[in-house]
Write a protein that holds these residues in place. Sequence first.
Motif, mmCIF file in Angstrom:
data_model
loop_
_atom_site.group_PDB
_atom_site.id
_atom_site.type_symbol
_atom_site.label_atom_id
_atom_site.label_comp_id
_atom_site.label_asym_id
_atom_site.label_seq_id
_atom_site.Cartn_x
_atom_site.Cartn_y
_atom_site.Cartn_z
ATOM 1 N N ASP A 201 28.755 34.469 2.357
ATOM 2 C CA ASP A 201 28.259 33.170 1.818
ATOM 3 C C ASP A 201 28.996 32.680 0.379
ATOM 4 N N SER A 204 32.387 31.530 1.714
ATOM 5 C CA SER A 204 32.268 30.268 2.504
ATOM 6 C C SER A 204 32.267 28.874 1.502
ATOM 7 N N ALA A 205 31.519 29.192 0.399
ATOM 8 C CA ALA A 205 31.163 28.301 -0.484
ATOM 9 C C ALA A 205 32.698 28.178 -1.292
ATOM 10 N N LYS A 207 35.600 28.597 -0.288
ATOM 11 C CA LYS A 207 36.583 28.071 0.783
ATOM 12 C C LYS A 207 36.248 26.335 0.954
ATOM 13 N N ASP A 208 35.023 26.129 0.821
ATOM 14 C CA ASP A 208 34.694 24.818 0.918
ATOM 15 C C ASP A 208 35.321 23.954 -0.472
ATOM 16 N N ALA A 209 35.008 24.742 -1.331
ATOM 17 C CA ALA A 209 35.335 24.093 -2.662
ATOM 18 C C ALA A 209 36.992 23.576 -2.827
ATOM 19 N N TYR A 211 39.218 23.819 0.010
ATOM 20 C CA TYR A 211 40.144 23.485 1.248
ATOM 21 C C TYR A 211 40.235 21.967 1.186
ATOM 22 N N LEU A 212 39.303 21.298 1.306
ATOM 23 C CA LEU A 212 39.563 19.719 1.292
ATOM 24 C C LEU A 212 40.609 19.360 -0.046
ATOM 25 N N LYS A 213 40.096 20.039 -1.238
ATOM 26 C CA LYS A 213 40.629 19.502 -2.492
ATOM 27 C C LYS A 213 42.010 19.898 -2.441
ATOM 28 N N ARG A 260 33.778 26.908 16.228
ATOM 29 C CA ARG A 260 34.213 26.661 14.749
ATOM 30 C C ARG A 260 33.388 26.405 13.863
ATOM 31 N N SER A 261 32.745 25.209 14.481
ATOM 32 C CA SER A 261 31.663 24.529 13.599
ATOM 33 C C SER A 261 30.467 24.773 13.584
#
Length: 262
Positions: A201, A204-205, A207-209, A211-213, A260-261
């Motif tokens: 968990d 995952s957080a 990576k989210d933080a 990835y897009l940035k 994947r999603s």
Amino acid sequence: QEYTLVKIRILEPFPPKLASLSGRSVFLVAATLRPETMFGQTNCWISPGIVYVAYEACAGDGIQHVFVSTRRAARNASHQGLTPRPGEVDVLLELCGTDLLGAALHAPLARYPKVYALPMLTIREDKGTGVVTSVPSDAPDDFAALRDLKNKPALREKFGIADHMVVPFEPVPIITVPDFGNLSAVEACDRFKVTSQNDRDQLSAAKDAVYLKGFYEGVMIVSGYEGKKVEDVKKDIRQKMVATGDAVLYWEPERNIVSRSG
Ligand code: ZZB
């Protein structure tokens, strides 16, 4: 989903199970969405629990190579012109992940001239090629797994990984991300309190933080690309790798996009 398959060369002498391939060009093929991070590779991840195949591949340049991936990925590749006969996979060897661990490798663009195949326990068999290149500077999963191997001698012992395959390898600053600095994955793991590769968990957080940035706001600090935005050089770097024979393009079928999603 369009991946870049990065060709990571297995160096001689090959691991015992690959001895029959000696003299041939054999590559672990890693599926990545981040070709611009290849400068930061420190190792290649292999799952001890996944079955891999070594198969005849042709990478566009007419030269015949041997690729190593999951059988599923080999089948996909065979429908994308990456094997000598479309839709057919000539399997040379079936391998367990453990047969590949500790192999010495040459990873294209990496700062370290020689890197190693190391165990990652969270690789998904149904995604990409089952071979994952490791960029601990920018991928939280990679940083967490590399740190596990560094901090836990018992884990290295369990998989027969020698100290020199792990200890000298540090995350390489390649991209600066606003608010996260030059080693965004290290910072994200710290911020989200990731303690091991099993903290799914938190990872995952983390990576989210980043990835897009990293994609939209990241700026290259690698020499030759200094000051350029990631989104402006990604395609260029991928094309260069394809042109030099260090990578091929690879599509993942629809079904996997859903899983994947989901
Ligand atoms: C280098 C890299 C550098 C990656 C980075 C990520 C990041 P996604 O978007 O969830 O599909 N990967 C590829 N195949 C697998 C697999 N079978 N099991 C586990 N991980 C896999 O994630 C795609 C990324 O997941 C790929 O891109 C690969 O790692 C890994 F700086 O390659 B990447 C913040 C992420 N940064």
